[in-house]
Design an enzyme around this catalytic site. Structure first.
Site, PDB file in Angstrom:
ATOM      1  N   GLY A  58       0.791  -1.227   0.000  1.00  9.03           N
ATOM      2  CA  GLY A  58       0.000   0.000   0.000  1.00  9.03           C
ATOM      3  C   GLY A  58       0.815   1.264   0.000  1.00  9.03           C
ATOM      4  O   GLY A  58       0.273   2.350  -0.210  1.00  9.03           O
ATOM      5  N   PHE A  61       3.616   3.264  -5.417  1.00  3.90           N
ATOM      6  CA  PHE A  61       3.011   4.320  -6.233  1.00  3.90           C
ATOM      7  C   PHE A  61       1.533   4.033  -6.481  1.00  3.90           C
ATOM      8  O   PHE A  61       0.661   4.860  -6.203  1.00  3.90           O
ATOM      9  CB  PHE A  61       3.771   4.437  -7.546  1.00  3.90           C
ATOM     10  CG  PHE A  61       3.342   5.588  -8.412  1.00  3.90           C
ATOM     11  CD1 PHE A  61       3.301   6.876  -7.918  1.00  3.90           C
ATOM     12  CD2 PHE A  61       3.008   5.381  -9.749  1.00  3.90           C
ATOM     13  CE1 PHE A  61       2.921   7.947  -8.730  1.00  3.90           C
ATOM     14  CE2 PHE A  61       2.625   6.431 -10.564  1.00  3.90           C
ATOM     15  CZ  PHE A  61       2.583   7.719 -10.053  1.00  3.90           C
ATOM     16  N   GLY A  63      -0.214   1.526  -4.983  1.00  2.00           N
ATOM     17  CA  GLY A  63      -0.852   1.178  -3.717  1.00  2.00           C
ATOM     18  C   GLY A  63      -1.353   2.396  -2.969  1.00  2.00           C
ATOM     19  O   GLY A  63      -2.481   2.411  -2.454  1.00  2.00           O
ATOM     20  N   LYS A  89       6.487   4.476  10.307  1.00  2.00           N
ATOM     21  CA  LYS A  89       6.673   5.598   9.397  1.00  2.00           C
ATOM     22  C   LYS A  89       5.368   5.971   8.708  1.00  2.00           C
ATOM     23  O   LYS A  89       5.022   7.152   8.591  1.00  2.00           O
ATOM     24  CB  LYS A  89       7.728   5.256   8.349  1.00  2.00           C
ATOM     25  CG  LYS A  89       9.139   5.082   8.914  1.00  2.00           C
ATOM     26  CD  LYS A  89      10.115   4.718   7.813  1.00  2.00           C
ATOM     27  CE  LYS A  89      11.516   4.482   8.363  1.00  2.00           C
ATOM     28  NZ  LYS A  89      12.462   4.087   7.292  1.00  2.00           N
ATOM     29  N   SER A 127       1.181  -5.824  -5.798  1.00  2.00           N
ATOM     30  CA  SER A 127       2.639  -5.906  -5.729  1.00  2.00           C
ATOM     31  C   SER A 127       3.265  -6.447  -7.001  1.00  2.00           C
ATOM     32  O   SER A 127       2.660  -7.208  -7.750  1.00  2.00           O
ATOM     33  CB  SER A 127       3.050  -6.809  -4.563  1.00  2.00           C
ATOM     34  OG  SER A 127       2.541  -6.312  -3.353  1.00  2.00           O
ATOM     35  N   LYS A 214       4.282 -11.209 -14.986  1.00  2.00           N
ATOM     36  CA  LYS A 214       2.872 -10.819 -14.896  1.00  2.00           C
ATOM     37  C   LYS A 214       1.964 -11.882 -15.513  1.00  2.00           C
ATOM     38  O   LYS A 214       0.884 -12.186 -14.983  1.00  2.00           O
ATOM     39  CB  LYS A 214       2.661  -9.474 -15.593  1.00  2.00           C
ATOM     40  CG  LYS A 214       3.260  -8.295 -14.857  1.00  2.00           C
ATOM     41  CD  LYS A 214       2.608  -8.109 -13.510  1.00  2.00           C
ATOM     42  CE  LYS A 214       3.075  -6.850 -12.817  1.00  2.00           C
ATOM     43  NZ  LYS A 214       2.457  -6.683 -11.480  1.00  2.00           N
ATOM     44  N   ALA A 238      -1.869  -0.684 -18.335  1.00  4.77           N
ATOM     45  CA  ALA A 238      -0.817  -0.147 -19.194  1.00  4.77           C
ATOM     46  C   ALA A 238       0.284   0.442 -18.311  1.00  4.77           C
ATOM     47  O   ALA A 238       0.230   0.350 -17.076  1.00  4.77           O
ATOM     48  CB  ALA A 238      -1.406   0.916 -20.118  1.00  4.77           C
TER      49      ALA A 238
END
Length: 363
Positions: A58, A61, A63, A89, A127, A214, A238
């Site tokens: 999460g 970018f 997430g 953090k 992920s 992928k 994309a």
């Protein structure tokens, strides 16, 4: 002793196969209880419980954009990070919000994922593996790691009683790398849509390891969903763009562009703005409550001119030759045509609240 060892080994394998079958059968029955027979349960399902979801990576970018979008639509989000140090953090960035929790869980550890997913109705697996060296750094081994982590997430979903739906972020690369046979075929037969799959052999031959990762990840996810009864949807994205995307998303961006010249020549080099992609994830998830399912292609721009290629190259601070051939191709071919009609139709008929594109709640 050798005979005894082989007998024990065989027994272990048989027990593991039996365990998987029991998990699959249990998953199917559990989802029947949760969906078809929900009205027969003595305890009604709390609406608030239906709005609890989990997002892997999460803080990435995509997430972070997805977490923002989910919060805007009233979801309580559990964010998974790999490093326990990142928990504190991220918690510092959320002020006093009570609809976001951050937990540490290893994508390589099914048990930790089961614990992280417990209580969630849906899981968004966003992920992807890390490409440490840019265009050539994503290796074949990393594609296997990515497939294995997806397999772990799917198994954790099937083993977590509360989870009903899963949305997997796949890639347009899992659709576009097809054999170029049949140059005489009509243009309509070369449309790339949600029903298209890349060639496993072609990805291997061209050493397109990110595409291979992928592709194999999505394949294993669909196989496990079918075996378990888990409701799955995949979004074939994309190249993800957005504010400073080449810095914030440098690893997947550079890995995606391996083979970009051929993609450009074939009319399938496309991008999608990260906020639109996040909205698509939420839209598909909302649609799964009814009849939305299967694969969805998501893009909002096809790079089809030299000017567009030059602009994208400038945004990424890479040479335009990354996308354009320095010499004319030796043969002409009819470019493919990308189609996202399935997703466009779903998003046009789904009544999602309108939100400001620049509004950011998380990170």
């Amino acid at each position: 002793m050798g005979v005894v060892f082989r007998a024990e080994e065989t027994l272990v394998l048989e027990l593991e196969q039996l365990r998987r079958k029991l998990v699959a059968c249990g998953g199917i029955q559990r989802r029947k209880d949760g969906d078809e027979y929900r009205n027969l349960k003595s305890k009604p399902i709390d609406d608030a419980e239906e709005k609890i979801v989990c997002v892997t990576s999460g803080a990435s970018f995509l997430g972070a954009a997805l977490v923002n979008e989910l919060l805007l639509h009233g979801y309580s989000v559990r964010v998974i990070v790999d490093n326990p140090e990142d928990v504190s953090k991220l918690e510092e960035t959320m002020s006093n919000r009570h609809d976001v929790t951050v937990v540490a869980a290893k994508l390589t550890d099914v048990e930790s994922l089961v614990e992280a997913f417990d209580g969630c109705r849906g899981v968004f697996h966003t992920s992807s593996s890390i490409d440490p060296s840019g265009l050539s750094g994503y290796t074949k081994i990393m594609s296997e790691v990515e497939m294995k982590t997806t397999e772990n997430v799917m198994e954790a979903c099937t083993r977590t009683e509360t989870v009903r739906n899963c949305v997997l972020t796949s890639s347009l690369l899992a659709c576009i790398w097809q054999d170029q046979a049949g140059e005489s075929e009509s243009e309509t037969s070369r449309v790339v849509d949600h029903g298209c799959w890349s060639s496993l052999q072609l990805c291997q031959d061209k050493k397109l390891w990110y595409a291979l990762g992928k592709l194999k990840s999505e394949k294993v996810a669909w196989r496990m969903a079918q075996e378990s009864g888990l409701k799955l949807a995949t979004i074939c994205s994309a190249l993800i763009t957005g504010p400073n995307f080449h810095r914030r998303n440098s690893t997947p961006t550079m890995a995606y562009l391996k083979g970009a010249r051929e993609m450009y020549a074939n009319g399938v080099l496309a991008t999608v703005e990260v906020t639109k992609l996040a909205k698509a994830h939420v839209c598909v998830y909302e649609g799964m409550k009814e009849n939305a399912s299967g694969r969805y292609i998501c893009f909002d721009r096809v790079i089809s001119t030299v000017g567009e290629a030059e602009k994208l190259a400038a945004e990424m601070a890479v040479p335009v030759t990354t996308m354009l051939q320095t010499t004319p191709p030796t043969h002409s071919s009819i470019p493919f045509q990308l189609s996202n009609k399935k997703l466009s139709h779903l998003m046009s008929r789904t009544d999602l609240p309108r939100t400001c594109l620049n509004e950011s709640i998380f990170l």
